[in-house]
Write a protein that holds these residues in place. Structure first.
Motif, short mmCIF file in Angstrom:
data_model
loop_
_atom_site.label_atom_id
_atom_site.label_comp_id
_atom_site.label_asym_id
_atom_site.label_seq_id
_atom_site.Cartn_x
_atom_site.Cartn_y
_atom_site.Cartn_z
N LEU A 103 0.72 -1.34 0.05
CA LEU A 103 0.07 -0.03 0.28
C LEU A 103 0.96 1.10 -0.01
CD1 LEU A 103 -3.04 1.16 0.23
CD2 LEU A 103 -2.36 1.26 2.88
N THR A 104 0.60 2.09 -0.79
CA THR A 104 1.65 3.39 -0.75
C THR A 104 0.44 4.54 -1.27
OG1 THR A 104 1.68 3.21 -3.51
CG2 THR A 104 3.46 2.37 -2.30
N PHE A 105 0.83 5.57 -0.52
CA PHE A 105 -0.02 6.92 -0.54
C PHE A 105 0.95 8.28 -0.11
CE2 PHE A 105 -0.15 4.79 3.49
CZ PHE A 105 -0.10 5.96 4.61
N LEU A 106 0.29 9.24 -0.35
CA LEU A 106 1.04 10.47 0.02
C LEU A 106 0.03 10.99 1.31
CD1 LEU A 106 1.60 12.25 -3.56
CD2 LEU A 106 3.33 11.09 -1.79
N ALA A 107 0.98 11.66 1.94
CA ALA A 107 0.11 12.15 3.19
C ALA A 107 0.90 13.33 4.07
CB ALA A 107 -0.43 10.97 4.38
N LYS A 108 0.06 14.07 4.94
CA LYS A 108 0.88 15.18 5.37
C LYS A 108 -0.35 15.59 6.69
CE LYS A 108 -0.38 19.52 3.48
NZ LYS A 108 0.04 20.77 2.89
N ALA A 109 0.27 16.08 7.67
CA ALA A 109 -0.60 16.68 8.81
C ALA A 109 -0.80 18.07 8.42
CB ALA A 109 0.25 16.60 10.27
N THR A 110 -2.08 18.50 9.21
CA THR A 110 -2.37 19.84 8.82
C THR A 110 -2.48 20.85 9.97
OG1 THR A 110 -4.67 19.20 8.70
CG2 THR A 110 -3.65 19.26 6.50
N THR A 111 -1.98 20.33 10.94
CA THR A 111 -2.09 21.07 12.37
C THR A 111 -0.89 20.97 12.94
OG1 THR A 111 -2.99 19.24 13.18
CG2 THR A 111 -4.55 20.92 12.52
N GLY A 112 -0.47 21.82 14.01
CA GLY A 112 0.63 21.74 14.48
C GLY A 112 1.19 20.78 15.59
N VAL A 113 0.07 19.85 15.83
CA VAL A 113 0.18 18.85 17.05
C VAL A 113 0.80 17.68 16.19
CG1 VAL A 113 -1.60 19.90 18.33
CG2 VAL A 113 -2.20 18.09 16.89
N PRO A 114 1.67 16.84 17.23
CA PRO A 114 2.05 15.43 16.51
C PRO A 114 0.61 14.65 16.18
CG PRO A 114 3.07 16.00 18.42
CD PRO A 114 1.85 17.07 18.54
N THR A 115 0.49 14.22 15.02
CA THR A 115 -0.46 13.53 14.52
C THR A 115 -0.11 12.21 13.80
OG1 THR A 115 -1.38 15.73 13.63
CG2 THR A 115 -2.54 13.93 12.87
N TYR A 116 -0.97 11.37 14.45
CA TYR A 116 -1.02 9.96 14.07
C TYR A 116 -1.93 9.10 13.05
CZ TYR A 116 2.89 9.53 17.29
OH TYR A 116 4.01 9.75 18.13
N THR A 156 4.14 14.23 9.39
CA THR A 156 4.75 15.44 9.36
C THR A 156 3.87 16.68 8.66
OG1 THR A 156 6.11 15.22 7.40
CG2 THR A 156 7.00 14.44 9.14
N ASN A 157 4.42 17.76 8.77
CA ASN A 157 3.51 18.90 7.96
C ASN A 157 4.05 19.05 6.41
OD1 ASN A 157 3.21 19.82 11.05
ND2 ASN A 157 1.48 20.84 9.85
N GLU A 158 4.72 18.12 6.06
CA GLU A 158 5.26 18.13 4.50
C GLU A 158 4.80 16.70 3.89
OE1 GLU A 158 6.96 20.39 3.17
OE2 GLU A 158 7.27 21.63 5.17
N TRP A 159 4.31 16.87 2.83
CA TRP A 159 4.02 15.90 1.89
C TRP A 159 4.94 14.80 1.90
CZ3 TRP A 159 -0.74 14.64 0.65
CH2 TRP A 159 -1.75 15.46 0.56
N LYS A 160 4.64 13.64 2.14
CA LYS A 160 5.58 12.24 2.09
C LYS A 160 4.81 11.30 1.51
CE LYS A 160 8.69 9.70 5.16
NZ LYS A 160 9.17 9.39 6.39
N GLU A 161 5.75 10.42 0.83
CA GLU A 161 5.17 9.05 0.45
C GLU A 161 5.42 7.96 1.52
OE1 GLU A 161 4.67 6.95 -3.90
OE2 GLU A 161 6.77 6.63 -2.84
N TYR A 162 4.49 7.20 1.67
CA TYR A 162 4.29 6.24 2.80
C TYR A 162 3.98 4.63 2.16
CZ TYR A 162 4.24 9.95 6.19
OH TYR A 162 4.66 11.12 6.77
N THR A 163 4.95 3.79 2.55
CA THR A 163 4.66 2.45 1.94
C THR A 163 4.39 1.36 3.30
OG1 THR A 163 6.30 2.87 0.22
CG2 THR A 163 5.83 0.79 0.75
N LYS A 207 -6.61 13.53 18.83
CA LYS A 207 -7.78 14.20 18.93
C LYS A 207 -7.23 15.73 18.46
CE LYS A 207 -9.47 11.98 23.09
NZ LYS A 207 -9.58 11.90 24.32
N ASN A 208 -8.37 16.55 17.91
CA ASN A 208 -8.02 17.92 17.51
C ASN A 208 -7.02 18.15 16.63
OD1 ASN A 208 -10.36 18.69 19.40
ND2 ASN A 208 -9.00 18.26 21.20
N ALA A 209 -6.91 17.12 15.81
CA ALA A 209 -5.73 17.24 14.63
C ALA A 209 -6.42 17.15 13.27
CB ALA A 209 -4.92 16.13 14.93
N GLY A 210 -5.70 17.21 12.08
CA GLY A 210 -6.00 17.12 10.79
C GLY A 210 -4.96 16.47 9.81
#
Length: 221
Positions: A103-116, A156-163, A207-210
């Motif tokens: 499974l591959t995809f691009l993702a990034k966080a959109t808020t300043g809190v550590p996001t899982y 992270t708040n930068e786009w990154k590819e995950y595998t 919680k309270n993240a994006g």
């Protein structure tokens, strides 16, 4: 001229084969639209992205990102749940072979809190029952503190590819880590029936993240 036609024919055949190898449809969300108020408490038709929500405590929608185009957005509020608040797609095929699928995809966080982000492949089962395809090479005895079904990733708040590699030749009977499970975590050989219907799902565990994700593909290695 004949060589040119033959080359083009082979090119189109290869291109078509590659496209068919991806079990996920519309991985770039080009044809997907859903809004925060689309509360869906059951899965949609196969090969269609859907937001599965049991309450309005987690908001999801498809948005336009300035860098990557269409993407799925998850904005959590006061409650989070990998099983009852997620964006998913039902995959139904009659001839999915056992083996390791990437499974591959691009993702990034959109808020300043550590996001899982939690990502998993859940099999079709009766309500309140959980069965998954495990992460490849997962061993509950060697890593008793980790889930064998959920891959948890810190964004992270930068786009990154995950595998992520999943083993569709096996099933696992729970998402909890063995040390937290109510019953023993078991890995068993999957059947052809197991592989005919399952979901790929993305959920935010913070919680309270994006976060945003797009360009999703699931392909046999």
């Amino acid at each position: 001229m004949k060589k040119t036609v033959l080359f083009l024919g082979l090119f189109m055949l290869v291109k078509l084969t590659v496209a068919q190898d991806n079990l996920v449809k519309d991985g770039s969300f080009a044809h997907t639209t859903f809004m925060v108020n689309d509360l869906i408490k059951k899965t949609a038709s196969k090969s269609v992205w859907f937001p599965f929500l049991t309450s309005n405590d987690q908001a999801m929608l498809a948005v336009e990102d300035t860098d990557k185009g269409k993407a799925a957005s998850i904005k959590t509020l006061s409650k989070v749940s990998y099983a009852y608040s997620y964006i998913g797609q039902k995959i139904e095929e009659s001839d999915i072979k056992e083996g390791v699928y990437r499974l591959t995809f691009l993702a990034k966080a959109t808020t300043g809190v550590p996001t899982y982000l939690a990502v998993y492949l859940r099999l079709k089962t009766p309500a309140q029952q959980f069965l998954f395809f495990p992460l490849n090479n997962y061993n509950p005895q060697e890593t008793p503190g980790l889930s064998g079904a959920l891959k948890q990733i810190r964004m992270t708040n930068e786009w990154k590819e995950y595998t992520i590699d999943f083993d569709l030749g096996k099933t696992i009977n729970g998402a909890a880590a063995p040390t937290n499970a109510r019953e023993p975590i078991l890995l068993e050989k999957s059947t052809n029936e197991n592989r005919k219907a399952f979901e790929v799902a993305f959920s935010c565990l913070t919680k309270n993240a994006g976060l945003l994700f797009t360009n999703v593909a699931l392909v046999k290695k």
